[in-house]
Write an enzyme that holds these catalytic residues in place. Structure first.
Site, PDB file in Angstrom:
ATOM      1  N   THR A 115       0.819  -1.213   0.000  1.00  0.00           N
ATOM      2  CA  THR A 115       0.000   0.000   0.000  1.00  0.00           C
ATOM      3  C   THR A 115       0.852   1.262   0.000  1.00  0.00           C
ATOM      4  O   THR A 115       1.860   1.336   0.697  1.00  0.00           O
ATOM      5  CB  THR A 115      -0.914  -0.002   1.241  1.00  0.00           C
ATOM      6  OG1 THR A 115      -1.609  -1.242   1.275  1.00  0.00           O
ATOM      7  CG2 THR A 115      -1.906   1.138   1.209  1.00  0.00           C
ATOM      8  N   PRO A 117       0.683   5.798  -0.119  1.00  0.00           N
ATOM      9  CA  PRO A 117      -0.218   6.881   0.289  1.00  0.00           C
ATOM     10  C   PRO A 117      -1.312   7.143  -0.757  1.00  0.00           C
ATOM     11  O   PRO A 117      -2.437   7.469  -0.414  1.00  0.00           O
ATOM     12  CB  PRO A 117       0.723   8.083   0.418  1.00  0.00           C
ATOM     13  CG  PRO A 117       2.067   7.478   0.716  1.00  0.00           C
ATOM     14  CD  PRO A 117       2.108   6.167  -0.006  1.00  0.00           C
ATOM     15  N   GLN A 230      -4.299 -17.295   0.406  1.00  0.00           N
ATOM     16  CA  GLN A 230      -3.980 -17.592   1.810  1.00  0.00           C
ATOM     17  C   GLN A 230      -4.214 -16.377   2.701  1.00  0.00           C
ATOM     18  O   GLN A 230      -4.730 -16.504   3.813  1.00  0.00           O
ATOM     19  CB  GLN A 230      -2.537 -18.083   1.944  1.00  0.00           C
ATOM     20  CG  GLN A 230      -2.167 -18.341   3.399  1.00  0.00           C
ATOM     21  CD  GLN A 230      -1.220 -19.497   3.580  1.00  0.00           C
ATOM     22  OE1 GLN A 230      -1.282 -20.480   2.854  1.00  0.00           O
ATOM     23  NE2 GLN A 230      -0.333 -19.391   4.551  1.00  0.00           N
ATOM     24  N   GLU A 231      -3.848 -15.196   2.223  1.00  0.00           N
ATOM     25  CA  GLU A 231      -4.024 -13.983   3.020  1.00  0.00           C
ATOM     26  C   GLU A 231      -5.502 -13.809   3.393  1.00  0.00           C
ATOM     27  O   GLU A 231      -5.849 -13.495   4.532  1.00  0.00           O
ATOM     28  CB  GLU A 231      -3.536 -12.779   2.210  1.00  0.00           C
ATOM     29  CG  GLU A 231      -3.563 -11.479   2.989  1.00  0.00           C
ATOM     30  CD  GLU A 231      -3.079 -10.287   2.161  1.00  0.00           C
ATOM     31  OE1 GLU A 231      -2.841 -10.440   0.950  1.00  0.00           O
ATOM     32  OE2 GLU A 231      -2.955  -9.203   2.741  1.00  0.00           O
ATOM     33  N   ARG A 257     -25.125 -10.908  34.633  1.00  0.00           N
ATOM     34  CA  ARG A 257     -25.581  -9.523  34.825  1.00  0.00           C
ATOM     35  C   ARG A 257     -27.094  -9.476  35.081  1.00  0.00           C
ATOM     36  O   ARG A 257     -27.864 -10.119  34.359  1.00  0.00           O
ATOM     37  CB  ARG A 257     -25.236  -8.730  33.563  1.00  0.00           C
ATOM     38  CG  ARG A 257     -25.582  -7.268  33.619  1.00  0.00           C
ATOM     39  CD  ARG A 257     -24.595  -6.518  34.433  1.00  0.00           C
ATOM     40  NE  ARG A 257     -24.867  -5.071  34.421  1.00  0.00           N
ATOM     41  CZ  ARG A 257     -24.280  -4.226  35.235  1.00  0.00           C
ATOM     42  NH1 ARG A 257     -23.385  -4.642  36.119  1.00  0.00           N
ATOM     43  NH2 ARG A 257     -24.560  -2.933  35.172  1.00  0.00           N
ATOM     44  N   GLN A 268     -36.033 -11.820  26.446  1.00  0.00           N
ATOM     45  CA  GLN A 268     -36.209 -12.508  25.161  1.00  0.00           C
ATOM     46  C   GLN A 268     -35.315 -11.880  24.084  1.00  0.00           C
ATOM     47  O   GLN A 268     -34.768 -12.583  23.231  1.00  0.00           O
ATOM     48  CB  GLN A 268     -37.676 -12.445  24.733  1.00  0.00           C
ATOM     49  CG  GLN A 268     -37.948 -13.371  23.559  1.00  0.00           C
ATOM     50  CD  GLN A 268     -39.356 -13.217  23.029  1.00  0.00           C
ATOM     51  OE1 GLN A 268     -39.830 -12.103  22.785  1.00  0.00           O
ATOM     52  NE2 GLN A 268     -40.033 -14.333  22.854  1.00  0.00           N
ATOM     53  N   GLN A 325     -23.214  -4.444  22.540  1.00  0.00           N
ATOM     54  CA  GLN A 325     -24.454  -3.818  23.022  1.00  0.00           C
ATOM     55  C   GLN A 325     -25.012  -4.577  24.229  1.00  0.00           C
ATOM     56  O   GLN A 325     -25.470  -3.968  25.200  1.00  0.00           O
ATOM     57  CB  GLN A 325     -25.482  -3.811  21.869  1.00  0.00           C
ATOM     58  CG  GLN A 325     -26.777  -3.100  22.186  1.00  0.00           C
ATOM     59  CD  GLN A 325     -26.594  -1.582  22.277  1.00  0.00           C
ATOM     60  OE1 GLN A 325     -25.581  -1.038  21.844  1.00  0.00           O
ATOM     61  NE2 GLN A 325     -27.565  -0.914  22.878  1.00  0.00           N
ATOM     62  N   GLY A 329     -22.693  -0.565  29.155  1.00  0.00           N
ATOM     63  CA  GLY A 329     -21.539   0.350  29.234  1.00  0.00           C
ATOM     64  C   GLY A 329     -20.225  -0.392  29.344  1.00  0.00           C
ATOM     65  O   GLY A 329     -19.191   0.069  28.829  1.00  0.00           O
ATOM     66  N   ASN A 355     -13.519  -5.395   1.288  1.00  0.00           N
ATOM     67  CA  ASN A 355     -14.661  -6.253   0.962  1.00  0.00           C
ATOM     68  C   ASN A 355     -15.319  -5.855  -0.362  1.00  0.00           C
ATOM     69  O   ASN A 355     -15.929  -6.704  -1.026  1.00  0.00           O
ATOM     70  CB  ASN A 355     -15.659  -6.252   2.121  1.00  0.00           C
ATOM     71  CG  ASN A 355     -15.180  -7.187   3.229  1.00  0.00           C
ATOM     72  OD1 ASN A 355     -14.022  -7.627   3.221  1.00  0.00           O
ATOM     73  ND2 ASN A 355     -16.057  -7.505   4.163  1.00  0.00           N
TER      74      ASN A 355
HETATM   75  C1  FAD Z   1      -4.267  -1.686  10.367  1.00  0.00           C
HETATM   76  C2  FAD Z   1      -3.848  -1.826   8.939  1.00  0.00           C
HETATM   77  C3  FAD Z   1      -2.763  -2.613   8.615  1.00  0.00           C
HETATM   78  C4  FAD Z   1      -2.347  -2.726   7.301  1.00  0.00           C
HETATM   79  N1  FAD Z   1      -1.215  -3.436   7.006  1.00  0.00           N
HETATM   80  C5  FAD Z   1      -0.713  -3.394   5.743  1.00  0.00           C
HETATM   81  C6  FAD Z   1       0.555  -3.969   5.442  1.00  0.00           C
HETATM   82  O1  FAD Z   1       1.212  -4.560   6.305  1.00  0.00           O
HETATM   83  N2  FAD Z   1       1.035  -3.862   4.185  1.00  0.00           N
HETATM   84  C7  FAD Z   1       0.339  -3.223   3.195  1.00  0.00           C
HETATM   85  O2  FAD Z   1       0.835  -3.156   2.075  1.00  0.00           O
HETATM   86  N3  FAD Z   1      -0.870  -2.661   3.437  1.00  0.00           N
HETATM   87  C8  FAD Z   1      -1.400  -2.715   4.683  1.00  0.00           C
HETATM   88  N4  FAD Z   1      -2.607  -2.120   4.956  1.00  0.00           N
HETATM   89  C9  FAD Z   1      -3.281  -1.406   3.910  1.00  0.00           C
HETATM   90  C10 FAD Z   1      -4.544  -2.078   3.380  1.00  0.00           C
HETATM   91  O3  FAD Z   1      -4.223  -3.217   2.653  1.00  0.00           O
HETATM   92  C11 FAD Z   1      -5.291  -1.001   2.553  1.00  0.00           C
HETATM   93  O4  FAD Z   1      -5.768  -0.036   3.465  1.00  0.00           O
HETATM   94  C12 FAD Z   1      -6.396  -1.569   1.717  1.00  0.00           C
HETATM   95  O5  FAD Z   1      -5.890  -2.388   0.689  1.00  0.00           O
HETATM   96  C13 FAD Z   1      -7.252  -0.465   1.086  1.00  0.00           C
HETATM   97  O6  FAD Z   1      -6.456   0.452   0.421  1.00  0.00           O
HETATM   98  P1  FAD Z   1      -6.649   2.011   0.749  1.00  0.00           P
HETATM   99  O7  FAD Z   1      -6.604   2.185   2.208  1.00  0.00           O
HETATM  100  O8  FAD Z   1      -5.698   2.778  -0.085  1.00  0.00           O
HETATM  101  O9  FAD Z   1      -8.130   2.315   0.287  1.00  0.00           O
HETATM  102  P2  FAD Z   1      -8.585   2.725  -1.182  1.00  0.00           P
HETATM  103  O10 FAD Z   1      -8.014   1.782  -2.167  1.00  0.00           O
HETATM  104  O11 FAD Z   1      -8.347   4.177  -1.370  1.00  0.00           O
HETATM  105  O12 FAD Z   1     -10.159   2.473  -1.080  1.00  0.00           O
HETATM  106  C14 FAD Z   1     -11.057   3.422  -0.487  1.00  0.00           C
HETATM  107  C15 FAD Z   1     -12.473   2.862  -0.622  1.00  0.00           C
HETATM  108  O13 FAD Z   1     -12.774   2.699  -2.014  1.00  0.00           O
HETATM  109  C16 FAD Z   1     -13.213   1.380  -2.237  1.00  0.00           C
HETATM  110  N5  FAD Z   1     -12.827   0.918  -3.569  1.00  0.00           N
HETATM  111  C17 FAD Z   1     -11.579   0.896  -4.093  1.00  0.00           C
HETATM  112  N6  FAD Z   1     -11.618   0.353  -5.309  1.00  0.00           N
HETATM  113  C18 FAD Z   1     -12.908   0.008  -5.540  1.00  0.00           C
HETATM  114  C19 FAD Z   1     -13.601  -0.599  -6.621  1.00  0.00           C
HETATM  115  N7  FAD Z   1     -12.947  -0.995  -7.735  1.00  0.00           N
HETATM  116  N8  FAD Z   1     -14.931  -0.780  -6.511  1.00  0.00           N
HETATM  117  C20 FAD Z   1     -15.600  -0.387  -5.417  1.00  0.00           C
HETATM  118  N9  FAD Z   1     -15.009   0.176  -4.350  1.00  0.00           N
HETATM  119  C21 FAD Z   1     -13.685   0.385  -4.427  1.00  0.00           C
HETATM  120  C22 FAD Z   1     -12.541   0.548  -1.167  1.00  0.00           C
HETATM  121  O14 FAD Z   1     -13.200  -0.682  -0.985  1.00  0.00           O
HETATM  122  C23 FAD Z   1     -12.640   1.474   0.022  1.00  0.00           C
HETATM  123  O15 FAD Z   1     -13.897   1.352   0.617  1.00  0.00           O
HETATM  124  C24 FAD Z   1      -3.069  -2.046   6.266  1.00  0.00           C
HETATM  125  C25 FAD Z   1      -4.183  -1.288   6.588  1.00  0.00           C
HETATM  126  C26 FAD Z   1      -4.578  -1.156   7.904  1.00  0.00           C
HETATM  127  C27 FAD Z   1      -5.756  -0.298   8.212  1.00  0.00           C
END
Ligand code: FAD
Length: 366
Positions: A115, A117, A230-231, A257, A268, A325, A329, A355
């Site tokens: 990933t 920025p 696998q991931e 509780r 229920q 829920q 609290g 997802n």
């Molecule tokens: C706690 C944490 C640990 C992580 N560890 C790692 C790591 O070790 N190494 C690493 O490389 N990455 C890591 N990540 C990054 C993670 O894999 C990314 O955050 C993820 O792949 C989403 O990329 P993004 O954040 O750039 O979101 P974006 O790609 O910008 O997506 C933003 C939104 O747009 C949606 N979107 C994007 N494309 C589409 C599409 N084609 N159709 C519909 N919706 C779409 C996404 O589903 C999301 O809801 C980590 C993230 C977190 C939060």
């Protein structure tokens, strides 16, 4: 027997100090070495490279025990069950001998850098560049959200070696994070997984020997795609066990509780909520077990792995939210396992491919 030893290890060496790690925002190196000693880090690393020589069934046992105790860190799943398999599948004999035994023993901590920025979902847009210069490659760029980014020694780094070729111009390197030109940025503050360090990393003319290329030059896409099944299954296994644990904890809590002269369990509404989730979880469990079984034989498809990840992560969030829920609290208090699990599990719908990306994959076969 293995499950029992993992469980005892977590109880004795992880739970008593877990909160200290959360406060520190990272895990100490010693616990990685201890995990290495009892075999947790090398369950499916072949014996000739220092591992236990098991299969994904053993990995799953560790994942399940960590999930059952609500232990989201150290990121042993990432290190051993996501990163090591890349080296096993694509490393040269020399690379495997050099790195896998150190990963299995906990002497080397690893990270994976996909990933950036500018985006994580669309890996074809990777901008971190690796330019050939004699026997080295010179890497420039930035990665973000990197699990283990502060504590890792090495990173499996996805780069562009040919920016003109889209996903055919990607190459993957094993990069020493203590090399000149690597800068570790902030330890990012997260809403969960607080004991795991998650960092920004910057690469400024970092020289990487060509021996550290994993797979072939410009064939990194093949390498990266190989690990995705696998991931996603790793996340699915964790999600289902977290849901199971939350359900058990909530049954126990609501039976104790009292409100309006009866136990909370006796309302229920409580029984119906818990019954609904008991049914959902019981349906999910054999599906995930079947996925584990198929994967151990190398037969789990990308499509089914995506379904498992999509379904179990959404299930876990539904279960956790309702279980929180039912704790009232106390469910919002960090000391309660359900609060931590609720915060920790939320990321399962985001990483390992969001997802929404899972839905794209599934829809391709409709
Ligand atoms: C706690 C944490 C640990 C992580 N560890 C790692 C790591 O070790 N190494 C690493 O490389 N990455 C890591 N990540 C990054 C993670 O894999 C990314 O955050 C993820 O792949 C989403 O990329 P993004 O954040 O750039 O979101 P974006 O790609 O910008 O997506 C933003 C939104 O747009 C949606 N979107 C994007 N494309 C589409 C599409 N084609 N159709 C519909 N919706 C779409 C996404 O589903 C999301 O809801 C980590 C993230 C977190 C939060």
């Amino acid at each position: 027997m293995f499950r029992d030893s993992v469980s005892k290890f977590i109880e004795a060496e992880v739970l008593p100090v877990y909160e200290e790690w959360e406060d520190a925002g990272r895990t100490p190196r010693e616990i990685w070495k201890r995990a290495g000693d009892i075999g947790i880090l090398g369950t499916s690393i072949p014996e000739e490279y220092g591992g236990m020589g098991g299969d994904f069934l053993f990995d799953s046992i560790v994942l399940e025990e960590l999930g059952r105790y609500g232990v989201a860190a150290p990121a042993w799943d990432m290190h051993s069950y996501i990163i090591a398999p890349f080296l096993i599948a694509f490393g040269t004999e020399e690379q495997k001998r050099k790195w896998l035994s150190k990963m299995a023993s906990g002497d080397v901590i690893s990270a994976i850098g996909l990933t950036e920025p500018g985006g994580g979902s669309d890996l074809r847009q990777i901008r971190t560049a690796a330019r050939r210069d004699g026997d080295n490659f010179v890497v420039n760029g930035a990665k973000t959200f990197i699990t283990n980014g502060h504590i890792a020694d090495y990173i499996l780094l996805a780069t562009k070696t040919d920016p003109e070729m889209g996903n055919k111009g990607i190459s993957v390197f094993w990069v020493d994070l203590n090399s000149e030109g690597v800068r570790r940025g902030r330890n990012l503050k997260k809403i969960g997984n607080k004991a795991q360090d998650t960092a920004e990393l910057f690469f400024d003319n970092v020289r990487v020997p060509q021996e550290n290329l994993i797979g072939r030059e410009n064939d990194g896409w093949t390498v990266l795609m190989h690990g995705l099944v696998q991931e996603r299954l790793v996340v699915a296994v964790r999600s289902v066990v977290i849901a199971e644990a939350a359900l058990d904890q909530t049954i126990a809590y609501t039976r104790e509780r009292k409100a309006f002269n009866q136990t909370v369990f006796d309302f229920q509404n409580t029984k119906f909520e818990l019954a609904k989730h008991a049914a959902e979880i019981e349906v999910a469990r054999p599906f995930v077990d079947r996925c584990i079984e198929l994967h151990a034989k190398g037969e789990l498809s990308m499509n089914v792995a995506a379904k498992a990840k999509l379904w179990t992560t959404e299930l876990a969030d539904r279960v956790l939210d309702d279980c929180l829920q039912l704790h009232g609290g106390y469910g919002y208090m960090w000391d309660f396992p359900v609060a931590r699990a609720w915060a920790d599990a939320r990321v399962h719908r985001i990483y390992a491919g969001t997802n929404e990306v899972m839905k794209h994959i599934i829809s391709r076969d409709l």
